[in-house]
Design a protein around this motif. Structure first.
Motif, mmCIF file in Angstrom:
data_model
loop_
_atom_site.group_PDB
_atom_site.id
_atom_site.type_symbol
_atom_site.label_atom_id
_atom_site.label_comp_id
_atom_site.label_asym_id
_atom_site.label_seq_id
_atom_site.Cartn_x
_atom_site.Cartn_y
_atom_site.Cartn_z
ATOM 1 N N THR A 50 57.364 40.095 20.007
ATOM 2 C CA THR A 50 57.547 40.944 21.179
ATOM 3 C C THR A 50 56.277 41.742 21.483
ATOM 4 O O THR A 50 55.859 41.861 22.632
ATOM 5 C CB THR A 50 58.728 41.911 20.958
ATOM 6 N N PHE A 51 55.648 42.247 20.427
ATOM 7 C CA PHE A 51 54.406 42.991 20.613
ATOM 8 C C PHE A 51 53.318 42.089 21.202
ATOM 9 O O PHE A 51 52.578 42.495 22.106
ATOM 10 C CB PHE A 51 53.951 43.572 19.267
ATOM 11 N N LEU A 52 53.245 40.855 20.722
ATOM 12 C CA LEU A 52 52.259 39.934 21.270
ATOM 13 C C LEU A 52 52.544 39.614 22.739
ATOM 14 O O LEU A 52 51.613 39.483 23.538
ATOM 15 C CB LEU A 52 52.226 38.637 20.464
ATOM 16 N N ALA A 53 53.841 39.520 23.063
ATOM 17 C CA ALA A 53 54.200 39.252 24.457
ATOM 18 C C ALA A 53 53.738 40.399 25.354
ATOM 19 O O ALA A 53 53.228 40.182 26.458
ATOM 20 C CB ALA A 53 55.709 39.056 24.576
ATOM 21 N N LEU A 54 53.888 41.633 24.866
ATOM 22 C CA LEU A 54 53.407 42.792 25.629
ATOM 23 C C LEU A 54 51.903 42.690 25.839
ATOM 24 O O LEU A 54 51.378 43.097 26.876
ATOM 25 C CB LEU A 54 53.710 44.084 24.868
ATOM 26 N N ASN A 55 51.213 42.158 24.850
ATOM 27 C CA ASN A 55 49.763 42.048 24.930
ATOM 28 C C ASN A 55 49.273 40.909 25.795
ATOM 29 O O ASN A 55 48.274 41.046 26.488
ATOM 30 C CB ASN A 55 49.181 41.882 23.526
ATOM 31 N N THR A 56 49.953 39.746 25.735
ATOM 32 C CA THR A 56 49.468 38.620 26.529
ATOM 33 C C THR A 56 49.736 38.841 28.014
ATOM 34 O O THR A 56 49.010 38.339 28.851
ATOM 35 C CB THR A 56 50.084 37.279 26.093
ATOM 36 N N GLY A 57 50.785 39.582 28.327
ATOM 37 C CA GLY A 57 51.005 39.944 29.723
ATOM 38 C C GLY A 57 49.910 40.884 30.201
ATOM 39 O O GLY A 57 49.430 40.766 31.320
ATOM 40 N N SER A 58 49.526 41.787 29.330
ATOM 41 C CA SER A 58 48.393 42.692 29.514
ATOM 42 C C SER A 58 48.206 43.266 30.910
ATOM 43 O O SER A 58 47.441 42.764 31.713
ATOM 44 C CB SER A 58 47.093 41.999 29.073
ATOM 45 N N ILE A 59 48.920 44.332 31.173
ATOM 46 C CA ILE A 59 48.693 45.059 32.420
ATOM 47 C C ILE A 59 47.383 45.833 32.284
ATOM 48 O O ILE A 59 47.163 46.530 31.305
ATOM 49 C CB ILE A 59 49.857 46.023 32.685
ATOM 50 N N THR A 60 46.485 45.654 33.256
ATOM 51 C CA THR A 60 45.260 46.441 33.290
ATOM 52 C C THR A 60 45.222 47.120 34.652
ATOM 53 O O THR A 60 45.321 46.452 35.679
ATOM 54 C CB THR A 60 44.017 45.551 33.116
ATOM 55 N N LEU A 61 45.111 48.438 34.645
ATOM 56 C CA LEU A 61 45.189 49.153 35.922
ATOM 57 C C LEU A 61 43.957 48.891 36.789
ATOM 58 O O LEU A 61 44.065 48.832 38.008
ATOM 59 C CB LEU A 61 45.382 50.655 35.682
ATOM 60 N N ILE A 62 42.792 48.747 36.152
ATOM 61 C CA ILE A 62 41.599 48.369 36.915
ATOM 62 C C ILE A 62 40.916 47.178 36.248
ATOM 63 O O ILE A 62 40.281 47.324 35.216
ATOM 64 C CB ILE A 62 40.602 49.538 37.029
ATOM 65 N N PRO A 63 41.076 45.975 36.816
ATOM 66 C CA PRO A 63 40.418 44.807 36.238
ATOM 67 C C PRO A 63 38.915 44.840 36.529
ATOM 68 O O PRO A 63 38.427 44.214 37.472
ATOM 69 C CB PRO A 63 41.108 43.624 36.930
ATOM 70 N N ALA A 64 38.175 45.561 35.688
ATOM 71 C CA ALA A 64 36.780 45.900 35.999
ATOM 72 C C ALA A 64 35.867 44.674 36.049
ATOM 73 O O ALA A 64 34.978 44.600 36.905
ATOM 74 C CB ALA A 64 36.267 46.895 34.964
ATOM 75 N N THR A 65 36.089 43.711 35.132
ATOM 76 C CA THR A 65 35.193 42.549 35.069
ATOM 77 C C THR A 65 35.178 41.787 36.397
ATOM 78 O O THR A 65 34.119 41.523 36.963
ATOM 79 C CB THR A 65 35.637 41.587 33.954
ATOM 80 N N ILE A 66 36.369 41.450 36.872
ATOM 81 C CA ILE A 66 36.437 40.618 38.072
ATOM 82 C C ILE A 66 35.987 41.416 39.307
ATOM 83 O O ILE A 66 35.385 40.865 40.222
ATOM 84 C CB ILE A 66 37.842 39.986 38.237
ATOM 85 N N ILE A 67 36.265 42.717 39.317
ATOM 86 C CA ILE A 67 35.795 43.543 40.436
ATOM 87 C C ILE A 67 34.262 43.513 40.466
ATOM 88 O O ILE A 67 33.651 43.393 41.529
ATOM 89 C CB ILE A 67 36.321 44.987 40.308
ATOM 90 N N GLY A 68 33.643 43.563 39.288
ATOM 91 C CA GLY A 68 32.183 43.487 39.194
ATOM 92 C C GLY A 68 31.647 42.188 39.775
ATOM 93 O O GLY A 68 30.683 42.188 40.548
ATOM 94 N N VAL A 69 32.305 41.073 39.412
ATOM 95 C CA VAL A 69 31.865 39.768 39.919
ATOM 96 C C VAL A 69 32.003 39.720 41.436
ATOM 97 O O VAL A 69 31.102 39.276 42.147
ATOM 98 C CB VAL A 69 32.690 38.633 39.271
ATOM 99 N N ARG A 70 33.128 40.219 41.946
ATOM 100 C CA ARG A 70 33.367 40.202 43.397
ATOM 101 C C ARG A 70 32.319 41.028 44.135
ATOM 102 O O ARG A 70 31.837 40.644 45.199
ATOM 103 C CB ARG A 70 34.773 40.719 43.710
ATOM 104 N N LEU A 71 31.974 42.147 43.524
ATOM 105 C CA LEU A 71 30.961 43.025 44.119
ATOM 106 C C LEU A 71 29.618 42.291 44.228
ATOM 107 O O LEU A 71 28.968 42.314 45.280
ATOM 108 C CB LEU A 71 30.818 44.280 43.253
ATOM 109 N N THR A 72 29.225 41.636 43.128
ATOM 110 C CA THR A 72 27.943 40.901 43.124
ATOM 111 C C THR A 72 27.928 39.793 44.166
ATOM 112 O O THR A 72 26.891 39.480 44.738
ATOM 113 C CB THR A 72 27.692 40.227 41.751
ATOM 114 N N LEU A 73 29.090 39.186 44.393
ATOM 115 C CA LEU A 73 29.135 38.066 45.327
ATOM 116 C C LEU A 73 29.307 38.537 46.778
ATOM 117 O O LEU A 73 29.522 37.734 47.671
ATOM 118 C CB LEU A 73 30.270 37.109 44.948
ATOM 119 N N GLY A 74 29.221 39.843 46.997
ATOM 120 C CA GLY A 74 29.207 40.374 48.355
ATOM 121 C C GLY A 74 30.563 40.559 49.004
ATOM 122 O O GLY A 74 30.693 40.442 50.223
ATOM 123 N N SER A 75 31.595 40.849 48.189
ATOM 124 C CA SER A 75 32.919 41.090 48.770
ATOM 125 C C SER A 75 32.917 42.385 49.596
ATOM 126 O O SER A 75 32.264 43.362 49.236
ATOM 127 C CB SER A 75 33.956 41.196 47.652
#
Lengths: 179, 214
Positions: free
Chosen positions: B134-159
């Protein structure tokens, strides 16, 4: 506004903990230095314990990716995903998600270069990336750290979650961004 | 399950690699990822030691127990097998909070600390407990309030609006988490995944042997 608040909390959460915990511990007469060192001793052991599990999982996934089997699998499964209205281009990113975080990020970046980050596909793969964790990596590291080999229902449950996340991502992107 | 998946990944990789004429790449990938795995593990040592140290202070000060008591109403339902004030609870809460905030340097060590505590309650040490799954399930779902990595990529690509995917991401990950956790609750009762009685009884036989020997 939401973003500002969350990033403020993110920046201050760790310094806050590192400030609060020793103060409360001192108040409760804990010998903080000695207690820290006692706990930190376990760091090396845990990291080393993970190695065999991580090698097993990452090598298998790395070989699978290098062989080009993913492309084959995409072709095999595309009738199903066409049926639920998933754009064919986004499918590799979706399938890669539980296997490899860096792999998914690579595919998502390529797709956004090609279609633009503000295209429907760009927004969809961005949502895929953030919506679930790399299930196999988490299983290897977490179970590896305590030496659990028989993972029982953890993997199927994680994959069910991944699948639910994909479908939810597709649905919500349709609703919010159209397309 | 993992036995079959692992087997399938390797066998398919070799066969498809041979057909595609990429067998060299497959071999190279095997070596390369073996090395990467060790680098990842070694890279964990420092932050792991840091958080295990801090957590030990928090535990000795009674703070982890306090945190566990705070979330008792939720944890009772999610983890019925774990005593509500067990230190595992406190570590799990901190791990999940770190995940939400996207603090991956803290999330993994705290998660592993939680696993260590959960393992103390495990009677069959090589087999996952319901609480672990159950603990692993909570982790693999992994809610992240700010997905910083992908926002960074989008920014670089001129979003025009790199952060516009925050809402959709939270929605999708909440969904994933709910499904993964519900799946553990249902699957844990299926005969295939049930804790084998033989595992437990051999464990208890060993224990009783030990006692008789005393």
């Amino acid at each position: 506004m939401f973003e500002r608040i969350i990033s403020f909390i993110s920046v201050w959460a760790i310094p806050f903990l590192l400030f609060l915990i020793p103060i409360l511990a001192m108040k409760n007469k804990v010998k903080v230095y000695e207690s820290f060192v006692d706990g930190a001793k376990g760091g090396f052991e845990v990291a080393v314990k993970i190695i065999p599990y991580l090698v097993a999982i990452l090598v298998a996934i790395g070989m699978f990716r290098a062989s080009g089997a993913m492309e084959l699998f995409v072709r095999f499964i595309s009738p199903v995903t066409d049926f639920i209205g998933m754009p064919a281009e986004a499918l590799p990113a979706a399938l890669m998600r539980p296997l490899s975080g860096s792999g998914t990020l690579g595919i998502a970046t390529e797709l956004m270069k090609e279609h633009g980050p503000d295209s429907f596909i760009g927004r969809l793969v961005s949502t895929f990336f953030g919506s679930t964790e790399t299930t196999f990596y988490v299983v290897a590291v977490y179970f590896g750290s305590v030496g659990v080999k028989k993972t029982r229902h953890a993997v199927p449950a994680g994959l069910i979650g991944d699948l639910a996340g994909l479908i939810a991502a597709l649905f919500i992107c349709r609703v919010v961004f159209g397309g | 399950m993992l036995n079959y998946i692992w087997f399938a990944l390797i066998i398919i990789a070799i066969i498809v690699g041979a057909i595609n004429g990429r067998i060299d790449e497959v071999t190279q990938a095997a070596f390369q990822y073996a090395e990467t795995s060790v680098n990842i593990a070694i890279g964990l040592i420092g932050i792991m030691a840091l958080w295990l140290g801090i957590m030990n202070i928090a535990q000795e000060a009674g703070l982890v127990k306090m945190l566990a008591r705070l979330i008792k109403p939720i944890s009772k339902r999610l983890f019925p097998e774990i005593p509500p004030e067990h230190p595992a609870m406190g570590a799990m809460v901190l791990n999940i909070a770190a995940n939400w905030l996207g603090l991956s340097n803290a999330a993994t060590p705290l998660g592993l600390k939680a696993m260590e505590e959960l393992q103390k309650l495990n009677e069959t040490k090589d087999t996952a407990t319901n609480a672990m799954a159950t603990f692993l399930a909570l982790n693999t779902g992994s809610i992240t309030l700010i997905p910083a990595t992908i926002i960074g990529v989008r920014l670089t690509l001129g979003s025009q609006n790199p952060a516009e995917i925050i809402g959709t991401t939270i929605f999708a990950s909440a969904f994933a988490t709910i499904f993964a956790v519900s799946a553990t609750k249902i699957l844990q009762r299926l005969p295939v995944f049930k804790m084998k009685e033989t595992d437990r009884s051999t464990a208890s036989i060993k224990n009783s042997d030990h006692e008789e020997g005393k």
